[in-house]
Design a protein around this motif. Sequence first.
Motif, PDB file in Angstrom:
ATOM      1  N   GLY A  77       0.842  -1.196   0.000  1.00 46.55           N
ATOM      2  CA  GLY A  77       0.000   0.000   0.000  1.00 46.55           C
ATOM      3  C   GLY A  77       0.870   1.236   0.000  1.00 46.55           C
ATOM      4  O   GLY A  77       2.053   1.182   0.318  1.00 46.55           O
ATOM      5  N   ASP A 113      -4.012   9.368   4.205  1.00 38.55           N
ATOM      6  CA  ASP A 113      -4.835   8.471   3.398  1.00 38.55           C
ATOM      7  C   ASP A 113      -3.905   7.491   2.709  1.00 38.55           C
ATOM      8  O   ASP A 113      -2.949   7.891   2.046  1.00 38.55           O
ATOM      9  CB  ASP A 113      -5.648   9.249   2.363  1.00 38.55           C
ATOM     10  N   ASP A 140      -3.654   3.720   0.371  1.00 46.27           N
ATOM     11  CA  ASP A 140      -4.421   2.887  -0.559  1.00 46.27           C
ATOM     12  C   ASP A 140      -3.524   1.798  -1.113  1.00 46.27           C
ATOM     13  O   ASP A 140      -2.308   1.959  -1.170  1.00 46.27           O
ATOM     14  CB  ASP A 140      -4.988   3.736  -1.699  1.00 46.27           C
ATOM     15  N   PRO A 179      -3.808  -2.730  -2.644  1.00 45.96           N
ATOM     16  CA  PRO A 179      -4.564  -3.982  -2.609  1.00 45.96           C
ATOM     17  C   PRO A 179      -4.701  -4.588  -1.213  1.00 45.96           C
ATOM     18  O   PRO A 179      -5.771  -5.074  -0.854  1.00 45.96           O
ATOM     19  CB  PRO A 179      -3.769  -4.916  -3.521  1.00 45.96           C
ATOM     20  N   ARG A 239      -7.304  -2.477   0.721  1.00 42.83           N
ATOM     21  CA  ARG A 239      -8.665  -2.630   0.202  1.00 42.83           C
ATOM     22  C   ARG A 239      -9.253  -3.999   0.537  1.00 42.83           C
ATOM     23  O   ARG A 239     -10.461  -4.148   0.655  1.00 42.83           O
ATOM     24  CB  ARG A 239      -8.695  -2.394  -1.302  1.00 42.83           C
ATOM     25  N   ARG A 289     -11.119   2.101   7.830  1.00 44.85           N
ATOM     26  CA  ARG A 289     -11.512   2.206   6.425  1.00 44.85           C
ATOM     27  C   ARG A 289     -12.017   3.610   6.123  1.00 44.85           C
ATOM     28  O   ARG A 289     -12.762   4.193   6.899  1.00 44.85           O
ATOM     29  CB  ARG A 289     -12.604   1.192   6.117  1.00 44.85           C
ATOM     30  N   THR A 298     -12.972   6.494  -0.218  1.00 47.60           N
ATOM     31  CA  THR A 298     -11.968   6.025  -1.178  1.00 47.60           C
ATOM     32  C   THR A 298     -11.832   4.511  -1.221  1.00 47.60           C
ATOM     33  O   THR A 298     -11.280   3.972  -2.172  1.00 47.60           O
ATOM     34  CB  THR A 298     -10.582   6.604  -0.835  1.00 47.60           C
ATOM     35  N   GLY A 299     -12.283   3.815  -0.178  1.00 43.20           N
ATOM     36  CA  GLY A 299     -12.090   2.379  -0.081  1.00 43.20           C
ATOM     37  C   GLY A 299     -10.746   2.015   0.509  1.00 43.20           C
ATOM     38  O   GLY A 299     -10.477   0.853   0.787  1.00 43.20           O
ATOM     39  N   GLY A 300      -9.859   3.006   0.691  1.00 39.34           N
ATOM     40  CA  GLY A 300      -8.551   2.773   1.296  1.00 39.34           C
ATOM     41  C   GLY A 300      -8.618   2.875   2.805  1.00 39.34           C
ATOM     42  O   GLY A 300      -9.658   2.612   3.414  1.00 39.34           O
ATOM     43  N   TRP A 301      -7.528   3.280   3.413  1.00 31.08           N
ATOM     44  CA  TRP A 301      -7.412   3.350   4.862  1.00 31.08           C
ATOM     45  C   TRP A 301      -7.060   4.772   5.261  1.00 31.08           C
ATOM     46  O   TRP A 301      -6.323   5.455   4.547  1.00 31.08           O
ATOM     47  CB  TRP A 301      -6.320   2.395   5.322  1.00 31.08           C
TER      48      TRP A 301
END
Length: 132
Positions: free
Chosen positions: A35, A55, A57, A59, A62, A88, A92-95
């Motif tokens: 990430g 922020d 992001d 795989p 996610r 989460r 954005t779907g990230g962290w």
Amino acid sequence: IVAFWRGRAPLRAGGEHRYAYRMLWGMDPAPEPPGRVVQVRTGAGPAGGRVFVLDLDGPALRALAPDAPTRLDLGSSAGRLQEGWSGRNPETGGWRVSLDFEPLGAAMADLRCMVLGEAGPLAETWLHRWTA
């Protein structure tokens, strides 16, 4: 580390110039971490401190369940750095990670944050030099 670069055209005085780079080193550096830190925001915190919002992001992030066990490995050369919140980012779907930094009288501090899952790091390590 020493590096230099000469652009095709000379830089204009008084203009804005933005640069980005990525450094990898070691005997066999991985081409990409699981990430990445994609954005950092900072603002005034309580008692003269700073709040940092990271922020991240990638795989591995996610794929995490929203309630997956994660922990932050934090470090500061001076002052106190502590977790505000992490989890989460629904937009954005990230962290997203928020950190609170208190300088405690320091004029400078090197800050570090790593997001860890059960099997190890989930993203690259964030490093920041804060100055008063």
